[in-house]
Design an enzyme around this catalytic site. Structure first.
Site, short mmCIF file in Angstrom:
data_model
loop_
_atom_site.label_atom_id
_atom_site.label_comp_id
_atom_site.label_asym_id
_atom_site.label_seq_id
_atom_site.Cartn_x
_atom_site.Cartn_y
_atom_site.Cartn_z
N ASP A 138 -2.64 -1.69 -4.41
CA ASP A 138 -2.09 -1.16 -5.66
C ASP A 138 -1.53 0.24 -5.40
O ASP A 138 -2.27 1.22 -5.35
CB ASP A 138 -3.22 -1.13 -6.69
CG ASP A 138 -2.76 -0.68 -8.06
OD1 ASP A 138 -1.74 0.04 -8.14
OD2 ASP A 138 -3.43 -1.03 -9.04
N LYS A 140 6.36 13.76 -1.46
CA LYS A 140 7.13 12.50 -1.56
C LYS A 140 7.37 11.96 -0.15
O LYS A 140 7.29 10.76 0.10
CB LYS A 140 8.44 12.75 -2.30
CG LYS A 140 9.21 11.49 -2.66
CD LYS A 140 10.16 11.02 -1.56
CE LYS A 140 10.95 9.78 -1.97
NZ LYS A 140 11.77 9.25 -0.88
N GLU A 177 13.91 2.24 1.67
CA GLU A 177 14.62 3.47 2.05
C GLU A 177 14.88 3.52 3.56
O GLU A 177 13.94 3.41 4.36
CB GLU A 177 13.79 4.70 1.63
CG GLU A 177 14.55 6.00 1.87
CD GLU A 177 13.82 7.23 1.34
OE1 GLU A 177 13.02 7.12 0.41
OE2 GLU A 177 14.07 8.31 1.91
N HIS A 202 19.62 10.63 8.47
CA HIS A 202 19.73 9.78 7.29
C HIS A 202 21.10 9.13 7.15
O HIS A 202 21.21 7.99 6.76
CB HIS A 202 19.53 10.63 6.03
CG HIS A 202 18.11 10.59 5.54
ND1 HIS A 202 17.77 10.09 4.32
CD2 HIS A 202 16.96 10.97 6.13
CE1 HIS A 202 16.47 10.17 4.17
NE2 HIS A 202 15.96 10.70 5.25
P1 NDP Z 1 -10.74 -8.33 -7.38
O1 NDP Z 1 -11.54 -8.41 -8.59
O2 NDP Z 1 -9.52 -9.15 -7.28
O3 NDP Z 1 -11.62 -8.70 -6.10
C1 NDP Z 1 -12.80 -8.08 -5.75
C2 NDP Z 1 -13.78 -9.20 -5.52
O4 NDP Z 1 -13.65 -9.73 -4.21
C3 NDP Z 1 -15.19 -8.70 -5.57
O5 NDP Z 1 -15.63 -8.60 -6.88
C4 NDP Z 1 -15.94 -9.77 -4.78
O6 NDP Z 1 -16.30 -10.82 -5.65
C5 NDP Z 1 -14.88 -10.31 -3.82
N1 NDP Z 1 -15.18 -9.96 -2.42
C6 NDP Z 1 -15.14 -10.80 -1.36
N2 NDP Z 1 -15.49 -10.16 -0.23
C7 NDP Z 1 -15.77 -8.88 -0.57
C8 NDP Z 1 -16.18 -7.74 0.18
N3 NDP Z 1 -16.39 -7.80 1.49
N4 NDP Z 1 -16.36 -6.57 -0.47
C9 NDP Z 1 -16.13 -6.48 -1.81
N5 NDP Z 1 -15.75 -7.53 -2.56
C10 NDP Z 1 -15.57 -8.74 -1.96
O7 NDP Z 1 -10.29 -6.88 -7.01
P2 NDP Z 1 -10.81 -5.43 -7.34
O8 NDP Z 1 -12.05 -5.38 -8.16
O9 NDP Z 1 -10.81 -4.73 -6.03
O10 NDP Z 1 -9.62 -4.90 -8.25
C11 NDP Z 1 -8.37 -4.67 -7.70
C12 NDP Z 1 -7.27 -5.19 -8.63
O11 NDP Z 1 -7.41 -4.60 -9.92
C13 NDP Z 1 -5.90 -4.81 -8.15
O12 NDP Z 1 -5.07 -5.94 -8.28
C14 NDP Z 1 -5.47 -3.72 -9.13
O13 NDP Z 1 -4.07 -3.68 -9.23
C15 NDP Z 1 -6.14 -4.16 -10.40
N6 NDP Z 1 -6.40 -3.16 -11.44
C16 NDP Z 1 -6.24 -1.82 -11.25
C17 NDP Z 1 -6.52 -0.93 -12.25
C18 NDP Z 1 -6.39 0.54 -11.95
O14 NDP Z 1 -6.15 0.90 -10.82
N7 NDP Z 1 -6.53 1.42 -12.93
C19 NDP Z 1 -7.00 -1.38 -13.56
C20 NDP Z 1 -7.19 -2.80 -13.64
C21 NDP Z 1 -6.90 -3.66 -12.61
P3 NDP Z 1 -17.63 -11.69 -5.40
O15 NDP Z 1 -18.63 -10.81 -4.74
O16 NDP Z 1 -18.02 -12.12 -6.76
O17 NDP Z 1 -17.18 -12.81 -4.51
#
Ligand code: NDP
Length: 429
Positions: free
Chosen positions: A286, A270, A83, A384
């Site tokens: 997201d 908005k 936009e 705009h």
């Molecule tokens: P991910 O599962 O992709 O990543 C999170 C992982 O990153 C953690 O589990 C951890 O794994 C690792 N990590 C590394 N460094 C850190 C840190 N400093 N702090 C925390 N975690 C760290 O992402 P999310 O669980 O955040 O989920 C987000 C995704 O889920 C987005 O893509 C979203 O679009 C999607 N989603 C959204 C939904 C909704 O909003 N309703 C529903 C379903 C999915 P480890 O500790 O094992 O290394």
């Protein structure tokens, strides 16, 4: 960051903008080359692993908003948005607000909410008693389902129950909802929370005799809030037509209207989300989650209302406040995969999740200030239409310097539309 290199940024050519970012110390030579040569498109081999039935990439323009001072730190704000005028408006607002001390923010603990929703619970009071008695075990089991987040210093912290009462008129039975508050550290946490909810559901069924219907995070992130405040002396609001005090009062009144009228509130909000979404997208987060949560927060009083508030303080300054639920992350999802998100992170100076929240809520407040100020003074069309003229010129087929020429003529024309743009272009060719 050497902001002197960014003066009159909007007047520079693309090459000059990229080189100014490099000279200001915002991006490296490699990143500058990426911007001028390869671009920020996802590699097809990555895209096809991110989504299903991938057929290509769909790109949005990426720009930077200038002039932001947030908690005494300057920051350039990357925004991905189609936009026109959003980036110009944010930069304009940030300049006025920056000259008055900038934005001050406050961020709560970052706790995400996970829900296990139970049906067929016969004795709800008794079920609540059992759940509360077993709180520590439930939290431990949630943490066992995702132990790595505990090692990172996060994990499930507390629990509460909510009863959704039966409504015979609607034909709905009662449901019992168990909420867990989960510290997901730097992640938005959807996958972490969902894994935990699926992990604890069988135990909660056992405790309550109910059946788990839903096991997922709530995007209504009321335990992850960020607030931005700005204070603008009235004299900084003066326009050619209105005194600073008039503009201040008109902004306050416009905010009162948006508080009282859902029809106005939706448009008011908005405008806030114009800026917030653009940064959420640029940062690889997201935006559906942020949109859904923010609008639910706007309706927390059971009426959909303005998310921001504006009032005058004892000195007669205009004071703006905005609070948003901002469950964003700096890891996870596409954040470390998408080249645009990686560059945005660099431009934002590698923020942690709390700093990213502070930036987002400040951008939302800036955007709101710019929109409402324009509305109550010149109207928003003045700003705009100039940018809209360029879009029309491009749609009509104008290229390079033709775009500006056609846009200039369009601005003078009584009817600015695609046909007029085509006619002007034909005259040029
Ligand atoms: P991910 O599962 O992709 O990543 C999170 C992982 O990153 C953690 O589990 C951890 O794994 C690792 N990590 C590394 N460094 C850190 C840190 N400093 N702090 C925390 N975690 C760290 O992402 P999310 O669980 O955040 O989920 C987000 C995704 O889920 C987005 O893509 C979203 O679009 C999607 N989603 C959204 C939904 C909704 O909003 N309703 C529903 C379903 C999915 P480890 O500790 O094992 O290394």
């Amino acid at each position: 960051m050497d902001t002197s290199k960014l003066t009159k940024f909007y007047k520079k050519t693309h090459e000059e903008k990229v080189s100014a970012l490099k000279e200001a110390g915002v991006i490296s030579l490699e990143e500058a080359t990426l911007l001028t040569e390869k671009g920020l498109d996802l590699d097809p081999s990555v895209g096809e692993h991110m989504i299903e039935n991938h057929i290509g990439n769909y790109s949005l323009p990426l720009g930077v908003s200038t002039n932001f001072v947030i908690d005494d730190k300057e920051v350039l704000v990357p925004m991905a948005i189609e936009e026109p005028s959003v980036i110009a408006a944010a930069s304009f607002a940030a300049k006025i607000i920056g000259s008055a001390g900038g934005f001050t923010t406050a961020v709560t603990d970052r706790l995400m909410i996970g829900q296990v929703t139970l049906k067929n619970v016969e004795h709800i009071e008794n079920a609540i008693f059992e759940i509360e008695k077993a709180e520590q075990t439930i939290l431990e089991r949630a943490n066992e389902a995702h132990p790595s987040i505990v090692k990172r210093g996060g994990g499930a912290k507390s629990l509460e129950t909510r009863v959704l009462k039966a409504d015979p008129e609607e034909g709905t039975p009662a449901f019992l909802v168990v909420h867990l508050h989960i510290d997901t550290q730097e992640a938005m946490g959807a996958n972490i929370v969902n894994t935990m909810m699926e992990g604890i559901a069988p135990y909660i069924e056992e405790l309550t005799g109910g059946k788990a219907l839903l096991r997922i995070l709530s995007n209504y992130a009321t335990e992850c809030l960020a607030t931005a405040t700005c204070t603008i002396p009235a004299h900084k609001l003066k326009t050619g037509t209105y005194s600073g005090e008039d503009v201040r009062d008109r902004i306050i009144e416009a905010a009162q209207v948006a508080w009282a009228d859902p029809y106005r509130a939706v448009t008011h909000n908005k405008g806030i989300m114009n800026g917030v979404d653009a940064v959420v997208i640029a940062s690889g987060n997201d935006w559906r989650a942020i949109e859904a949560g923010s609008h639910a927060y706007a309706a927390r009083s059971r009426q959909y209302r303005a998310l921001s508030k504006w009032h005058a303080n004892d000195q007669g300054d205009l004071v703006g406040t905005l609070t948003l639920p901002l469950a964003v992350g700096t890891v996870g999802g596409s954040i470390s995969i998408h080249p645009g998100a990686k560059l945005a992170r660099k431009i934002l100076m590698d923020p942690d999740a709390k700093r990213l929240e502070s930036i987002l809520v400040s951008v939302g407040l800036a955007q709101n200030f710019a929109a409402v100020r324009a509305l109550v003074t010149d109207g928003i069309q003045k700003g705009h239409m100039g940018l809209h003229a360029r879009s029309l010129a491009i749609s009509a087929g104008a290229k390079g310097p033709q775009v500006e020429k056609v846009a200039e003529q369009l601005k003078q024309a009584p009817h600015m539309n695609l046909q007029t743009a085509r006619d002007f272009l034909k005259e040029l060719l």
